[in-house]
Scaffold this motif. Structure first.
Motif, short mmCIF file in Angstrom:
data_model
loop_
_atom_site.label_atom_id
_atom_site.label_comp_id
_atom_site.label_asym_id
_atom_site.label_seq_id
_atom_site.Cartn_x
_atom_site.Cartn_y
_atom_site.Cartn_z
N PRO A 1 1.26 -1.10 0.03
CA PRO A 1 0.24 -0.09 0.09
C PRO A 1 0.69 1.30 0.26
CG PRO A 1 0.48 -0.51 1.93
CD PRO A 1 0.99 -2.00 1.26
N THR A 2 0.68 1.82 -1.35
CA THR A 2 1.35 3.49 -0.94
C THR A 2 2.72 3.51 -1.06
OG1 THR A 2 0.72 3.92 0.77
CG2 THR A 2 -1.17 5.09 -0.81
N PRO A 3 3.31 2.72 -1.51
CA PRO A 3 5.30 2.40 -1.36
C PRO A 3 6.13 3.86 -1.53
CG PRO A 3 3.87 0.81 -3.41
CD PRO A 3 3.33 1.79 -3.09
N ASP A 4 6.50 3.97 -0.34
CA ASP A 4 7.71 4.53 0.33
C ASP A 4 8.76 5.23 -0.70
OD1 ASP A 4 5.42 6.64 0.39
OD2 ASP A 4 6.00 5.44 3.23
N ALA A 5 8.94 3.99 -0.15
CA ALA A 5 11.08 3.11 -1.32
C ALA A 5 10.67 1.90 -0.91
CB ALA A 5 11.60 3.50 -0.61
N ALA A 6 11.89 1.46 -2.26
CA ALA A 6 12.56 0.22 -2.44
C ALA A 6 13.54 -0.55 -2.38
CB ALA A 6 11.54 -0.34 -3.56
N ALA B 1 3.35 2.59 4.12
CA ALA B 1 3.01 3.46 4.88
C ALA B 1 2.01 2.21 6.08
CB ALA B 1 1.60 4.12 3.91
N ALA B 2 2.18 0.72 5.70
CA ALA B 2 2.27 0.36 7.17
C ALA B 2 3.08 -0.16 7.37
CB ALA B 2 1.15 -0.99 6.47
N GLY B 3 4.34 -0.06 7.24
CA GLY B 3 5.48 -0.82 7.28
C GLY B 3 6.57 -0.71 6.77
N GLN B 4 7.33 -2.60 6.47
CA GLN B 4 8.31 -2.68 5.24
C GLN B 4 7.86 -4.28 5.54
OE1 GLN B 4 12.08 -2.93 6.55
NE2 GLN B 4 12.70 -1.26 5.09
N ASP B 5 7.50 -4.30 3.83
CA ASP B 5 7.87 -5.87 3.76
C ASP B 5 8.08 -6.49 2.39
OD1 ASP B 5 5.25 -7.01 4.93
OD2 ASP B 5 4.31 -5.30 4.71
N THR B 6 8.89 -7.91 2.85
CA THR B 6 9.72 -7.92 1.08
C THR B 6 8.98 -9.03 -0.21
OG1 THR B 6 11.42 -8.41 2.26
CG2 THR B 6 11.95 -9.35 0.01
#
Length: 315
Positions: free
Chosen positions: A38-43, A60-65
Motif C-alpha cells: 500500500p502506497t510504497p515510499d521506497a524500495a 505506509a503500513a511498515g516494510q515487507d519483502t
C-alpha cells in the motif's frame, strides 16, 4: 528459483548495490507495478535470482519483502532489470522523461592529466533546463556511456563534457578518437541525487571521473560554509583541474595521491577524517565507493539519504 548463473556472489552484490544506490526511482516503479504494497515510499533489492528479485518495500503500513519475477530471462542480469522496469512503466502508463539529441564536436582539448574535453555544438533547444553537473548517456560503438556535463552555454549553443581516459576502456577509446566535426548522439534525462550538502560539515570526494561533477557542485555552492573535499588522482597534473574554479569560502581541499589500487588511498583518507561529517557525496570506482559509503555511514551516523557515494565505473 536459483541464483543467477555465471554470476559470483560479489558480482551480484555489486549489481544490487548499484541499483539500490543509483536507481531508487526505478525500484519504486517495480514496487508500485508488481507488488501489493500500500502506497510504497521506497524500495530496495535484497536478492537476485535467475527468474527475478526480492524487493524490500517501505510503505505506509511498515516494510515487507516481495518476489518480483523478471519479464525476460534471455538477457544478462542488468538487461533483465531494465526490461522489468520498462514493463513496470508500461503497466503504470509512465514513460521516462528523456530527450535524444545529436550534437557535433566543435573542439577537443585537455583540461588536465588524462582528461579530454569535448566542446559540443548543440541546438539551444536541447539545452533548456540543463545545468553543469547533470548527466547524459552518450552512444558509443560499445554501447551507452554516461558522462557529466561540465559546462552548459545555451546562448552560445555549446556544451562541454570532460572524459577521463583510463586505459583502453570502451568509453576512453571512443572519446580519444573523436575529432572536430564528428557527430555525437546523446540521451538527456538524469541529474545527480544529492543529499542536503549545505547545512554545514559537508564532505565531497571522488577520483578523476568525479571531477566534472565536483567542479559543478563547487561552482554553484550557495551562501553556506564550504565543504571538505578529498580527491584521489594518479598524476600531479590532475590537481590542476580545479584551478579555474572559485572555491566557496571555508572549503578545505585535499588532493590524495593514488597509492595501490584505485580508491585505496581515498578510503584511507576518508577513514582518517578527524572532524564530523553531516552529509557526504562522492563518486569513484564501485568497489571503493561501497567501502567508503559503509565506513562514512558507520563512523558519522549517516543515513542513506545524507550519504551518497556512488560507483561511476566498475572496479
Amino acid at each position: 528459483m536459483t541464483t543467477l548463473p555465471h554470476l559470483s556472489a560479489e558480482e551480484a552484490a555489486a549489481i544490487i548495490d548499484h541499483v539500490n544506490e543509483d536507481h531508487p526511482a526505478e525500484l519504486l516503479l517495480l514496487a508500485r507495478a508488481f507488488t501489493p504494497a500500500p502506497t510504497p515510499d521506497a524500495a530496495a533489492v535484497t536478492a537476485l535470482y535467475e527468474g527475478g528479485l526480492d524487493l524490500q518495500v517501505t510503505h505506509a503500513a511498515g516494510q515487507d519483502t516481495y518476489r518480483v519475477p523478471f519479464t525476460t530471462t534471455d538477457v544478462p542480469p542488468k538487461g533483465r532489470l531494465r526490461a522489468t522496469v520498462a514493463a513496470a512503466r508500461e503497466a503504470l502508463n509512465e514513460q521516462p522523461r528523456t530527450r535524444e539529441v545529436r550534437w557535433t564536436v566543435q573542439a577537443v582539448t585537455s583540461p588536465g592529466a588524462d582528461l579530454r574535453r569535448l566542446t559540443l555544438h548543440a541546438d539551444p533547444d536541447t539545452l533548456t533546463g540543463w545545468r553543469p553537473g547533470y548527466a547524459a548517456r552518450f552512444r558509443t560503438p560499445a554501447g551507452e556511456r554516461t558522462y557529466t556535463l561540465r559546462r552548459v552555454h545555451p546562448q552560445a549553443a555549446l556544451v562541454e563534457v570532460d572524459v577521463y581516459l583510463h586505459g583502453d576502456t570502451p568509453g576512453s577509446v571512443w572519446a580519444a578518437g573523436l575529432q572536430p566535426g564528428d557527430p555525437v548522439e546523446a540521451i538527456l534525462g538524469r541529474h545527480e541525487t544529492l543529499p542536503d550538502l549545505h547545512g554545514g560539515a559537508a564532505l565531497l570526494l571522488g577520483d578523476e571521473t568525479a571531477l566534472p561533477t565536483l567542479a559543478a557542485l563547487l561552482e554553484h555552492w550557495p551562501d553556506a560554509p564550504g565543504p571538505r573535499v578529498l580527491i584521489e588522482v594518479a598524476a600531479p597534473g590532475g590537481a590542476r583541474y580545479l584551478d579555474d574554479v572559485r572555491l566557496p569560502p571555508g572549503t578545505h581541499l585535499s588532493w590524495v595521491p593514488r597509492a595501490g589500487p584505485s580508491g585505496q588511498a581515498l578510503t584511507r583518507a576518508a577513514a582518517a577524517l578527524d572532524t564530523p561529517v553531516r552529509a557526504a557525496w562522492g563518486a569513484l570506482g564501485s568497489r571503493a565507493a561501497r567501502e567508503i559509503r559503509t565506513l562514512l555511514r558507520a563512523a558519522h551516523g549517516l543515513d542513506p539519504a545524507s550519504c551518497r557515494v556512488v560507483g561511476y565505473w566498475q572496479s
